[in-house]
Design a protein around this motif. Structure first.
Motif, PDB file in Angstrom:
ATOM      1  N   THR A 135      -2.470 -16.138  -5.605  1.00 18.53           N
ATOM      2  CA  THR A 135      -3.680 -15.431  -5.331  1.00 18.53           C
ATOM      3  C   THR A 135      -3.397 -14.489  -3.939  1.00 18.53           C
ATOM      4  N   ALA A 136      -4.196 -13.112  -4.412  1.00 19.77           N
ATOM      5  CA  ALA A 136      -3.996 -12.022  -3.424  1.00 19.77           C
ATOM      6  C   ALA A 136      -4.835 -11.060  -3.805  1.00 19.77           C
ATOM      7  N   PRO A 137      -5.265 -10.276  -2.999  1.00 13.55           N
ATOM      8  CA  PRO A 137      -6.099  -8.978  -3.221  1.00 13.55           C
ATOM      9  C   PRO A 137      -5.521  -8.096  -4.190  1.00 13.55           C
ATOM     10  N   LEU A 138      -6.280  -7.675  -5.178  1.00  8.93           N
ATOM     11  CA  LEU A 138      -5.524  -6.891  -6.198  1.00  8.93           C
ATOM     12  C   LEU A 138      -4.758  -5.761  -5.833  1.00  8.93           C
ATOM     13  N   GLU A 139      -5.003  -5.107  -4.751  1.00  8.82           N
ATOM     14  CA  GLU A 139      -4.156  -4.017  -4.521  1.00  8.82           C
ATOM     15  C   GLU A 139      -2.814  -4.429  -4.065  1.00  8.82           C
ATOM     16  N   ARG A 140      -2.787  -5.539  -3.460  1.00  5.70           N
ATOM     17  CA  ARG A 140      -1.461  -6.115  -2.895  1.00  5.70           C
ATOM     18  C   ARG A 140      -0.474  -6.496  -4.207  1.00  5.70           C
ATOM     19  N   LEU A 141      -1.181  -6.906  -5.165  1.00  2.93           N
ATOM     20  CA  LEU A 141      -0.402  -7.409  -6.336  1.00  2.93           C
ATOM     21  C   LEU A 141       0.039  -6.095  -7.041  1.00  2.93           C
ATOM     22  N   ARG A 142      -1.025  -5.280  -7.191  1.00  2.67           N
ATOM     23  CA  ARG A 142      -0.605  -3.820  -7.851  1.00  2.67           C
ATOM     24  C   ARG A 142       0.437  -2.989  -7.289  1.00  2.67           C
ATOM     25  N   ASP A 143       0.426  -3.139  -6.035  1.00  6.92           N
ATOM     26  CA  ASP A 143       1.664  -2.732  -5.401  1.00  6.92           C
ATOM     27  C   ASP A 143       3.064  -3.016  -5.689  1.00  6.92           C
ATOM     28  N   ARG A 144       3.082  -4.368  -5.755  1.00  6.14           N
ATOM     29  CA  ARG A 144       4.510  -5.021  -6.258  1.00  6.14           C
ATOM     30  C   ARG A 144       4.612  -4.848  -7.616  1.00  6.14           C
ATOM     31  N   ALA A 145       3.445  -4.918  -8.414  1.00  9.32           N
ATOM     32  CA  ALA A 145       3.577  -4.857 -10.094  1.00  9.32           C
ATOM     33  C   ALA A 145       3.925  -3.528 -10.431  1.00  9.32           C
ATOM     34  N   GLY A 146       3.901  -2.748  -9.762  1.00 11.97           N
ATOM     35  CA  GLY A 146       4.563  -1.403 -10.386  1.00 11.97           C
ATOM     36  C   GLY A 146       5.804  -1.318 -10.660  1.00 11.97           C
ATOM     37  N   ALA A 147       6.545  -2.341 -10.161  1.00 13.08           N
ATOM     38  CA  ALA A 147       7.791  -2.341 -10.638  1.00 13.08           C
ATOM     39  C   ALA A 147       8.282  -3.012 -11.815  1.00 13.08           C
ATOM     40  N   PHE A 148       7.217  -3.379 -12.470  1.00 14.31           N
ATOM     41  CA  PHE A 148       7.505  -4.357 -13.623  1.00 14.31           C
ATOM     42  C   PHE A 148       6.711  -3.489 -15.003  1.00 14.31           C
ATOM     43  N   ASP A 149       7.468  -3.417 -16.195  1.00 11.46           N
ATOM     44  CA  ASP A 149       7.085  -2.825 -17.259  1.00 11.46           C
ATOM     45  C   ASP A 149       5.651  -3.162 -17.862  1.00 11.46           C
ATOM     46  N   GLY A 150       4.501  -2.414 -17.759  1.00 11.78           N
ATOM     47  CA  GLY A 150       3.524  -2.418 -18.108  1.00 11.78           C
ATOM     48  C   GLY A 150       2.540  -3.184 -17.290  1.00 11.78           C
ATOM     49  N   LEU A 151       2.809  -3.341 -16.032  1.00  9.52           N
ATOM     50  CA  LEU A 151       1.678  -3.620 -15.165  1.00  9.52           C
ATOM     51  C   LEU A 151       1.297  -2.702 -14.032  1.00  9.52           C
ATOM     52  N   ALA A 152       1.573  -1.230 -14.176  1.00 12.20           N
ATOM     53  CA  ALA A 152       1.060  -0.290 -13.428  1.00 12.20           C
ATOM     54  C   ALA A 152      -0.228   0.302 -13.330  1.00 12.20           C
ATOM     55  N   ASP A 153      -0.930  -0.014 -14.528  1.00 13.69           N
ATOM     56  CA  ASP A 153      -2.368   0.349 -14.768  1.00 13.69           C
ATOM     57  C   ASP A 153      -3.120  -0.698 -14.478  1.00 13.69           C
ATOM     58  N   ASP A 154      -4.511  -0.459 -14.790  1.00 12.91           N
ATOM     59  CA  ASP A 154      -5.547  -1.387 -14.683  1.00 12.91           C
ATOM     60  C   ASP A 154      -5.838  -2.514 -15.674  1.00 12.91           C
ATOM     61  N   ARG A 155      -5.182  -2.150 -16.943  1.00 12.49           N
ATOM     62  CA  ARG A 155      -5.453  -3.134 -18.018  1.00 12.49           C
ATOM     63  C   ARG A 155      -5.076  -4.497 -17.977  1.00 12.49           C
ATOM     64  N   PRO A 156      -3.924  -4.917 -17.325  1.00 12.60           N
ATOM     65  CA  PRO A 156      -3.495  -6.273 -17.268  1.00 12.60           C
ATOM     66  C   PRO A 156      -4.540  -7.061 -16.382  1.00 12.60           C
ATOM     67  N   TRP A 157      -5.056  -6.494 -15.556  1.00 15.61           N
ATOM     68  CA  TRP A 157      -6.051  -6.944 -14.333  1.00 15.61           C
ATOM     69  C   TRP A 157      -7.644  -6.888 -14.834  1.00 15.61           C
ATOM     70  N   SER A 158      -7.711  -6.437 -15.972  1.00 17.57           N
ATOM     71  CA  SER A 158      -9.278  -5.940 -16.327  1.00 17.57           C
ATOM     72  C   SER A 158     -10.192  -7.165 -16.617  1.00 17.57           C
ATOM     73  N   ALA A 159      -9.706  -8.283 -17.169  1.00 15.53           N
ATOM     74  CA  ALA A 159     -10.533  -9.500 -17.545  1.00 15.53           C
ATOM     75  C   ALA A 159      -9.595 -10.740 -17.543  1.00 15.53           C
ATOM     76  N   CYS A 160     -10.463 -11.748 -17.504  1.00 22.71           N
ATOM     77  CA  CYS A 160      -9.715 -13.150 -17.607  1.00 22.71           C
ATOM     78  C   CYS A 160      -9.119 -13.222 -18.928  1.00 22.71           C
ATOM     79  N   ALA A 161      -8.012 -13.773 -19.065  1.00 19.20           N
ATOM     80  CA  ALA A 161      -6.976 -14.069 -20.021  1.00 19.20           C
ATOM     81  C   ALA A 161      -6.148 -15.080 -20.051  1.00 19.20           C
ATOM     82  N   ARG A 162      -5.676 -15.454 -21.258  1.00 18.04           N
ATOM     83  CA  ARG A 162      -4.662 -16.671 -21.409  1.00 18.04           C
ATOM     84  C   ARG A 162      -3.698 -15.952 -22.230  1.00 18.04           C
ATOM     85  N   LEU A 163      -2.444 -15.877 -21.600  1.00 21.50           N
ATOM     86  CA  LEU A 163      -1.250 -15.476 -22.135  1.00 21.50           C
ATOM     87  C   LEU A 163      -0.155 -16.462 -22.331  1.00 21.50           C
TER      88      LEU A 163
END
Length: 332
Positions: A135-163
């Motif tokens: 758990t962490a503020p979204l802006e912190r996770l997104r800062d780091r997630a930009g290095a991973f394919d598909g995680l740079a935009d808002d879509r992965p964080w937009s709603a609850c989901a089971r993957l």
């Protein structure tokens, strides 16, 4: 990698990580499955709710390792002010009880749950569940997630989901091993070693998320039974301290009794009348634990939760929780 690569936050990279934990002795101990969570937990059978939680906290980022047994309904905000990623490390359901679920979808070991800021869990757990959470503020996770394919935009964080990531077994084991080392040995490590473990664990979560998003680009909708359960609980929460009859629920939610029964059987394995009683029992247990320092009495708590026959309440309570109401109140 050093602590600064995790982006902005209220952390000092050289500061040691703070470690906390607790043993789980009943449903009342699961309200904060991760720090900041606010979960309502109902015990659905006499299977004891037991386990342990361990947290590694560094500023506004928390890593959690949990291990829980019991037959439970969990609902509530997972992390207020933060996003959460949860990896199911182990899932051993009770035989004959069907699959554990989240938002109506079945859950198994290796699954990843995404909960945006304020996202609610809607779970049925039974048997053994072990999980790791970030758990962490979204802006912190997104800062780091930009290095991973598909995680740079808002879509992965937009709603609850089971993957359902298809990660190599080694990565799954590595994530678990890092968290166990942090949870049980972390206080003995240098700040630099703690930070390396923390950053490696964060990357493990984000690797799982990137793989899950790539494989499941569409979000799952709510299963109808889970949606009905949510509506019932919302209705009950708006009427605390008042008994609600099944016909009232059907009328208020514009549901037939058959539809209501089917939703509860599919979602929780019990009928709505049984669930109302179990919900009241779990709430009474929490009130007894909270009342230890406030001078509460068993009679007061029982009546406040709709149990008018005190002898029957005591017998039913002991059968569910393995101790009498007075023992809970005394902390024995």
């Amino acid at each position: 990698m050093n602590g600064s690569c995790l982006g902005r936050g209220n952390e000092d990279p050289g500061r040691p990580i703070r470690f906390t934990g607790r043993e789980i002795a009943g449903v009342e101990d699961l309200r904060e499955a991760v720090p900041g969570a606010d979960l309502a937990v109902t015990q659905l059978s006499a299977a004891p709710c037991r386990g342990a939680l361990a947290h590694a906290i560094h500023g506004d980022l928390t890593l959690t390792l949990g291990r829980i047994t019991g037959d439970l309904r969990l609902r509530g905000v997972m992390a207020a002010g933060a996003a959460a990623l949860v990896v199911v490390l182990e899932q051993t359901p009770d035989p004959g009880e069907g699959r554990p679920t989240e938002w109506g979808h079945d859950v198994q070991a290796g699954d990843l749950l995404i909960l945006p800021d304020g996202g609610e869990r809607e779970a049925r757990q039974h048997g053994l569940t072990a999980y790791a959470a970030l758990t962490a503020p979204l802006e912190r996770l997104r800062d780091r997630a930009g290095a991973f394919d598909g995680l740079a935009d808002d879509r992965p964080w937009s709603a609850c989901a089971r993957l359902r990531p298809q990660l190599a077994l080694g990565l799954h084991i590595e994530l678990k091993a890092r968290l166990e080392l942090l949870a049980w040995e972390g206080s003995l490590l240098t700040p630099q070693a703690q930070a390396a473990l923390r950053d490696g664990a964060v990357d493990g979560f984000l690797t799982a998320l990137a793989d899950g998003v790539r494989r499941e680009p569409r979000r799952q909708g709510w299963i109808n039974s889970a949606r009905i359960l949510r509506q019932v609980e919302d209705h009950l929460d708006q009427r605390p301290g008042r008994a609600v009859a099944i016909p009232e629920l059907c009328q208020a939610l514009s549901l037939s009794r058959r539809t209501l029964n089917r939703a509860f059987e599919e979602g929780l394995g019990v009928g709505p009348r049984t669930y109302l009683r179990l919900r009241a029992l779990s709430a009474a247990r929490k009130a007894l634990v909270a009342g230890r320092e406030a001078g509460a009495s068993v009679t007061q708590v029982a009546l406040e939760h709709g149990f008018w026959e005190l002898g029957r309440f005591s017998v039913t309570y002991r059968a569910m929780f393995g101790e009498s109401p007075s023992q809970t109140l005394r902390g024995r």
